[in-house]
Design a protein around this motif. Structure first.
Motif, mmCIF file in Angstrom:
data_model
loop_
_atom_site.group_PDB
_atom_site.id
_atom_site.type_symbol
_atom_site.label_atom_id
_atom_site.label_comp_id
_atom_site.label_asym_id
_atom_site.label_seq_id
_atom_site.Cartn_x
_atom_site.Cartn_y
_atom_site.Cartn_z
ATOM 1 N N LEU A 192 0.711 -1.054 0.006
ATOM 2 C CA LEU A 192 -0.535 -0.212 0.177
ATOM 3 C C LEU A 192 1.005 1.264 -0.156
ATOM 4 C CD1 LEU A 192 -3.292 -1.153 2.514
ATOM 5 C CD2 LEU A 192 -2.674 -1.067 -0.067
ATOM 6 N N LYS A 193 1.982 0.895 0.326
ATOM 7 C CA LYS A 193 3.147 2.492 0.187
ATOM 8 C C LYS A 193 2.565 2.761 -1.391
ATOM 9 C CE LYS A 193 6.891 1.240 4.291
ATOM 10 N NZ LYS A 193 7.732 0.624 4.093
ATOM 11 N N ARG A 194 2.076 2.314 -2.446
ATOM 12 C CA ARG A 194 2.555 2.245 -3.312
ATOM 13 C C ARG A 194 1.408 3.238 -3.630
ATOM 14 N NH1 ARG A 194 3.257 -3.433 -5.891
ATOM 15 N NH2 ARG A 194 2.209 -2.692 -7.820
ATOM 16 N N PHE A 195 0.730 2.751 -2.857
ATOM 17 C CA PHE A 195 -1.157 3.497 -2.864
ATOM 18 C C PHE A 195 -1.349 4.901 -2.479
ATOM 19 C CE2 PHE A 195 -0.960 0.222 -5.419
ATOM 20 C CZ PHE A 195 -1.025 0.539 -6.723
ATOM 21 N N PRO A 196 -0.763 5.774 -1.713
ATOM 22 C CA PRO A 196 -0.846 6.139 -1.113
ATOM 23 C C PRO A 196 -2.406 6.822 -0.605
ATOM 24 C CG PRO A 196 0.705 7.722 -2.460
ATOM 25 C CD PRO A 196 0.351 6.389 -2.624
ATOM 26 N N GLN A 197 -2.900 6.794 -1.619
ATOM 27 C CA GLN A 197 -5.046 7.728 -1.157
ATOM 28 C C GLN A 197 -5.546 6.984 -1.573
ATOM 29 O OE1 GLN A 197 -3.126 6.001 -3.952
ATOM 30 N NE2 GLN A 197 -4.936 4.984 -5.492
ATOM 31 N N VAL A 198 -5.205 5.203 -0.896
ATOM 32 C CA VAL A 198 -5.704 4.469 -0.495
ATOM 33 C C VAL A 198 -6.033 4.174 1.547
ATOM 34 C CG1 VAL A 198 -6.496 1.550 -0.234
ATOM 35 C CG2 VAL A 198 -5.538 2.860 -2.535
ATOM 36 N N VAL A 199 -6.775 4.428 1.753
ATOM 37 C CA VAL A 199 -7.658 4.195 3.448
ATOM 38 C C VAL A 199 -8.249 2.440 3.143
ATOM 39 C CG1 VAL A 199 -8.653 4.834 4.800
ATOM 40 C CG2 VAL A 199 -7.490 6.648 3.192
ATOM 41 N N VAL A 200 -7.813 2.534 4.642
ATOM 42 C CA VAL A 200 -8.535 0.864 5.102
ATOM 43 C C VAL A 200 -9.803 1.096 5.849
ATOM 44 C CG1 VAL A 200 -7.901 -1.108 6.010
ATOM 45 C CG2 VAL A 200 -6.497 -0.145 4.322
ATOM 46 N N LEU A 201 -10.992 0.518 5.807
ATOM 47 C CA LEU A 201 -11.288 0.471 6.570
ATOM 48 C C LEU A 201 -11.492 -0.472 6.782
ATOM 49 C CD1 LEU A 201 -15.089 0.729 5.387
ATOM 50 C CD2 LEU A 201 -14.698 -0.746 6.987
ATOM 51 N N SER A 202 -11.143 -1.264 8.201
ATOM 52 C CA SER A 202 -10.707 -2.868 8.995
ATOM 53 C C SER A 202 -11.717 -2.686 9.364
ATOM 54 C CB SER A 202 -9.059 -2.500 9.845
ATOM 55 O OG SER A 202 -8.864 -3.857 9.958
ATOM 56 N N ASP A 203 -12.526 -3.756 9.375
ATOM 57 C CA ASP A 203 -13.634 -3.872 10.296
ATOM 58 C C ASP A 203 -13.316 -5.145 11.747
ATOM 59 O OD1 ASP A 203 -15.752 -5.054 11.668
ATOM 60 O OD2 ASP A 203 -17.290 -5.108 10.057
ATOM 61 N N GLU A 204 -13.395 -5.045 12.554
ATOM 62 C CA GLU A 204 -13.031 -5.951 13.748
ATOM 63 C C GLU A 204 -13.818 -6.179 14.515
ATOM 64 O OE1 GLU A 204 -8.666 -3.892 15.220
ATOM 65 O OE2 GLU A 204 -8.667 -3.037 13.150
ATOM 66 N N ILE A 205 -14.386 -6.294 14.297
ATOM 67 C CA ILE A 205 -16.691 -6.297 14.936
ATOM 68 C C ILE A 205 -15.728 -7.503 15.715
ATOM 69 C CG2 ILE A 205 -17.541 -7.262 13.966
ATOM 70 C CD1 ILE A 205 -18.701 -5.034 16.225
#
Length: 398
Positions: A192-205
């Motif tokens: 993901l370092k190559r795609f700095p515009q990407v945000v991760v939605l991490s659902d950890e329910i």
């Protein structure tokens, strides 16, 4: 009445549709074993219930800030910092009536029409529904049994591009019970370092309902804390589904956007519920340990039972409380028809894997948030009904 075109973009959650079918059969006098809904069958721990009652008596019955009561945000910040080993400030926490609103908020706040959101498949259907509602494009990422239902980083690398805005992760996962491996997270952070515009939605329910090792979050890995939205809540861990209490941990700018979205939708999360939520996080945890131990016992029972059915195999789930058996060898054309057959002929309510996406074809999902007695009874009924399958459900070609 003519509805807006926007409404046509919204999907649904099939678990509630199947539950409605099962309830209709119960109204006709049928005795249904419910293995469809992902809801702990335990009572909310006593200390949490008592705190909720006391909060009402103390006057926590009025409006509060849209992002949540400061004490609740502070308690979540401390809890997430402790359990994930990352720094979290209360200003980065947003309380919500369940985790679902902050899933939707994340996608609405970040994804414009034409943007792409990478969504694992099979997975919780609201990610795809919210993406379509926002007008963005869903890019499915297959989770395959032969890969332990972990991410395929080669396929993910091919899917990432300049239009990618959000990567959805759900680990531990619904419906597979799979967990993203630590080595996968390490490689993902580098990718993901190559795609700095990407945000991760991490659902950890399901972060506390895990049977092997310890929970890991993508936010723990280098460079990911500032571009990850952690979503969690009280429903699964503390058997508080009806209380409706979830939260997001997000970068401050995004947390402020969530605040604005909250003001425009639900105003605030119930004050007395937030006070009970504080008690859940800081109070005794013994009930949670007992619940997870019982889920572990049930996991063994349901996997043994399912794999004793000719034509059914099942990977041992590593977390959550779902079994995701492979039923391709039963030869049905559509797994939805198999789930309907099991409901009507065996009086057992489960979900087709396609309720979680196209890559769920050939699988069923059973929630083992039910007693061992009921699980065994469900297996017995399915075994008894399956000899009638070929006469009632179309076979798959070939």
């Amino acid at each position: 009445m003519k509805l807006s075109k926007l409404m046509s973009r919204l999907g649904t959650e099939s678990a509630f549709e199947m539950l409605a079918k099962a309830k209709a059969l119960e109204a006709q006098g049928k005795k249904i074993v419910h293995l469809e809904i992902g809801e702990p069958d335990f009572d909310t721990p006593l200390n949490i219930r008592e705190r909720g009652k006391k909060a009402i008596d103390e006057g926590w019955t009025h409006y509060c800030p849209a992002s949540g009561i400061k004490e609740a945000r502070a308690a979540v910040a401390e809890y997430v910092a402790k359990t994930r080993g990352i720094p979290v400030a209360p200003e980065e926490v947003v309380m919500a009536p369940g985790a679902k609103p902050v899933i939707v908020f994340t996608i609405l706040a970040l994804a414009d029409p034409g943007d792409e959101v990478i969504v694992p498949n099979p997975t919780y259907p609201i990610y795809e529904s919210a993406t379509c509602f926002a007008g963005a494009k869903v890019v499915p990422l297959a989770l395959r049994e032969e890969n332990g239902f972990d991410l395929d980083l080669g396929e993910l690398a091919d899917a990432l591009n300049s239009k990618t805005r959000i990567l959805v992760l759900n680990s531990p996962a619904n419906p597979t019970g799979g967990v993203v491996a630590e080595a996968t997270f390490e490689k993902l952070a580098r990718l993901l370092k190559r795609f700095p515009q990407v945000v991760v939605l991490s659902d950890e329910i399901y972060s506390r309902i895990i049977y092997e090792g310890e929970h890991r979050s993508i936010a723990q890995f280098p460079g990911m804390r500032e571009r990850t939205v952690i979503i969690d809540g009280m429903s699964k861990t503390y058997a508080m589904t009806g209380w409706r209490l979830g939260y997001a941990v997000a970068p401050k700018e995004l947390a402020q956007a969530f605040d604005k979205l909250a003001i425009n939708t639900y105003s605030c999360t119930a004050s007395m519920v937030q006070m009970a939520g504080i008690e859940a996080l800081v109070g005794p945890q013994e009930d949670i340990a007992k619940m997870v131990a019982e889920f572990r016992r049930r996991r063994e029972v349901i996997i043994k039972g399912l794999t004793s059915i000719p034509g059914v195999t099942c990977t041992m789930p590593k977390a959550a409380f779902y079994a995701f058996p492979n039923v391709k060898a039963l030869g049905v054309k559509k797994v939805k028809e198999l789930a309907d057959f099991i409901l009507h002929d065996a009086n057992v309510s489960c979900l087709p894997g396609t309720a979680f996406g196209c890559f769920g074809e050939g699988y069923l999902r059973f929630s083992y948030a039910n007693s061992v007695e009921n699980i065994n009874e469900a297996i017995r009924r399915i075994k008894e009904a399956l000899p009638r399958l070929k006469s009632k459900v179309p076979a798959a070609k070939g």
